[in-house]
Design an enzyme around this catalytic site. Structure first.
Site, PDB file in Angstrom:
ATOM      1  N   ARG A 161      26.150 -29.810 -20.982  1.00  0.00           N
ATOM      2  CA  ARG A 161      25.297 -28.640 -20.719  1.00  0.00           C
ATOM      3  C   ARG A 161      25.628 -28.066 -19.347  1.00  0.00           C
ATOM      4  O   ARG A 161      25.326 -28.678 -18.321  1.00  0.00           O
ATOM      5  CB  ARG A 161      23.815 -28.993 -20.797  1.00  0.00           C
ATOM      6  CG  ARG A 161      22.922 -27.790 -20.483  1.00  0.00           C
ATOM      7  CD  ARG A 161      21.480 -27.962 -20.925  1.00  0.00           C
ATOM      8  NE  ARG A 161      20.728 -28.961 -20.172  1.00  0.00           N
ATOM      9  CZ  ARG A 161      19.409 -29.161 -20.303  1.00  0.00           C
ATOM     10  NH1 ARG A 161      18.711 -28.413 -21.157  1.00  0.00           N
ATOM     11  NH2 ARG A 161      18.804 -30.096 -19.600  1.00  0.00           N
ATOM     12  N   ASP A 442      12.485 -33.632 -15.503  1.00  0.00           N
ATOM     13  CA  ASP A 442      13.574 -32.818 -14.975  1.00  0.00           C
ATOM     14  C   ASP A 442      13.014 -31.491 -14.492  1.00  0.00           C
ATOM     15  O   ASP A 442      11.791 -31.320 -14.362  1.00  0.00           O
ATOM     16  CB  ASP A 442      14.699 -32.667 -15.992  1.00  0.00           C
ATOM     17  CG  ASP A 442      14.322 -31.786 -17.195  1.00  0.00           C
ATOM     18  OD1 ASP A 442      13.211 -31.216 -17.219  1.00  0.00           O
ATOM     19  OD2 ASP A 442      15.156 -31.666 -18.112  1.00  0.00           O
TER      20      ASP A 442
END
Length: 539
Positions: A161, A442
């Site tokens: 990603r 996160d």
């Protein structure tokens, strides 16, 4: 070394020599010069959409692409080698130990994250590229603290990603402009590894974050075609799964698949960022005020609607409909609390597989067995593309439904303050993925907490416990009370002071900042050696 290209940091010199080679920099420059103007125009278009929403216009399915949605004939590319069965995917940052543990976890794939689970220091970005290169070539084994870390046979399939279109890479400039973080991360992984991955029976696979419009997907597809031609690969080798984690993108899922159809590997429910986007894009709508974060579950109407529409859309076009993250991690030394947490994981995965998802995300290797057992029991084939969900009817009003049971509590406010401060300070310290209250958090969590605090102050919401109105001054007091309690080996006083001032400033703004990672990136850039002007004032 390459005309017009400058590297503004001396950090991670060994990794720079291995990754930022002359040929790699030429590729970065070619991408920048070809696509940067389009990226900038698309970011301006986001601002235009936001102004229309602020003026009262409602999001809807685009009329100009109705023919694409109505055409049953087109489908997306077949799964790339190793992507036919994705029933459990683990995610995490790209440090060497994490890469080995994730690839050895027993999951089907590992999403190596340069985005929300990563703090984008230059060392993290470049060492991460080294680690992925070494993992692909089975040269990643190492020893640390007397313990040996070795890659097993048949590790998980690797997916990467990159950062979203909105993020710059200020440590590398081309013609005096910072590079796109997206192109920097994508290109270095692709340039160094695409041929090797294909030789080993896999391919260059990506997760694409934070898109808000099908034209942003078209840009990615153009980048893919350019890049494949550049290194002599046929078009259609790359596979990309798009995270549907912004409210505007939920209205354009078919269009996004259409634009990427020769490279698409499906869509994913990026649930936490989706909640953040739901609030941010509806910032001018008092009716969109949400209760405590814990009450915004996958069962509420706007979340459930987007999930069902995503599954229907993906299976109609023969690609994977991936479920979301279970952020729980095992709770040591408390069997009862651990069983409660693991029961939540089982229930979440059962909901996903029975809805028709083809796979799910986990944040910790020890959760794999639970998720795998649920999917093995209920998904007997490699995927569920055959479950078309033709019963699903989702209207624009369902995706915009603001009826969420719950209230704002003192504990909810305090939790948001503590989580926002702790994560943001750790991020400034170089760690983008931290355990908080037995959840692996996160940047998405930090964004939800920040924007909820802003929203509650903006609209003068009362705390249900006491009836007290949430004000900026009251948030100040909570910040001053909570911040000193968060200091640890990973969270130092300087970074806590920066993020405390940042949060206090945020709740006073007329409109919230688009991304805290964009706001705070300047601090990382200057620490890495960039000129001081990169640290723009956000306080």
């Amino acid at each position: 070394m390459v005309a017009g290209v400058q590297i503004h940091s001396t950090q991670a010199q060994e990794a720079q020599q291995q990754i930022l080679t002359e040929d790699a920099l030429k590729f970065l420059a070619a991408l920048h010069r070809t696509f940067e103007s389009t990226r900038q125009s698309l970011l301006v278009a986001r601002e235009t959409v936001q102004l229309r929403l602020d003026a009262g216009q409602q999001l809807d399915f685009p009329s100009e692409t109705a023919h694409i949605r109505a055409d049953p004939s087109w489908i997306c590319a077949a799964p790339g080698p190793g992507l036919e069965d994705r029933r459990v995917e683990i995610t995490g940052p790209t440090d060497r130990k994490m890469v080995i543990n994730a690839l050895n976890s027993g999951t089907k794939t590992f999403m190596a994250d340069f985005e929300d689970a990563n703090s984008p220091t230059f060392a993290n970005m470049l060492n991460g590229q080294v680690n992925l290169r070494d993992a692909i070539r089975r040269q990643i084994d190492f020893e640390s603290g007397g313990k040996s870390y070795k890659l097993k046979e048949n590790p998980a399939v690797l997916i990467v990603r990159p950062r979203g279109w909105h993020l710059d890479e200020p440590r590398v400039t081309v013609d005096n402009q910072p590079m796109s973080g997206s192109l920097f991360d994508f290109a270095l992984y692709f340039f160094h590894n695409a041929h090797e991955l294909i030789k080993r029976g896999s391919g260059p696979y990506y997760y694409l974050p934070k898109m808000e419009h099908y034209l942003e997907a078209r840009l990615w597809n153009d980048v893919f075609n350019f890049s494949q031609s550049y290194i002599g690969l046929p078009h259609g080798i790359i596979r990309a799964t798009v995270l549907i984690e912004t409210l505007p993108a939920a209205f354009q899922m078919e269009e996004i698949l259409f634009e990427l159809r020769t490279h698409s590997a499906g869509l994913n429910c990026g649930r936490w960022d989706y909640i953040f986007s739901f609030i941010k894009r509806r910032r001018a709508d008092r009716a969109a005020v949400l209760p405590d974060r814990k009450d915004v579950t996958m069962e509420v109407t706007f979340m459930d609607s987007y999930v069902r529409l995503l599954i229907q859309t993906c299976h109609k076009r023969r690609v994977a409909a991936m479920g979301g993250m279970s952020a729980q991690i095992p709770i040591k030394n408390d069997p009862k609390a651990n069983e409660i947490a693991m029961a939540k994981v089982r229930a979440d995965k059962l909901r996903e597989v029975t809805n028709g998802h083809d796979g799910t995300w986990i944040a910790h290797p020890l959760i794999n067995e639970i998720a795998m057992d649920v999917f093995n029991q209920h998904m007997l084939g490699p995927n569920q593309y055959h479950i078309r969900r033709e019963d699903v009817r989702v209207a624009a009003a369902d995706l915009l439904n603001t009826k969420v049971p719950g209230v704002v509590t003192l504990e909810g406010v305090r939790s948001n303050v503590a989580t926002s401060l702790a994560y943001s300070a750790a991020w400034l310290g170089g760690n983008g993925c931290i355990p908080l209250n037995w959840l692996m958090e996160d940047a998405a969590t930090a964004e939800i907490t920040r924007i909820q605090l802003w929203q509650w102050v903006k609209y003068g919401i009362r705390v249900a416990d006491s009836g007290e109105v949430i004000t900026a001054a009251w948030i100040d007091g909570l910040v001053d009370e909570i911040a000193p309690t968060l200091k640890s080996a990973a969270i130092n006083e300087e970074n806590l002071s920066i993020v405390a001032r940042y949060l206090k400033a945020q709740v006073r703004k007329e409109w919230p900042s688009e991304f805290l990672t964009s706001d705070l990136m300047g601090y990382l850039a200057v620490r890495d050696g960039c000129p001081a002007q990169w640290q723009r004032s956000v306080l």
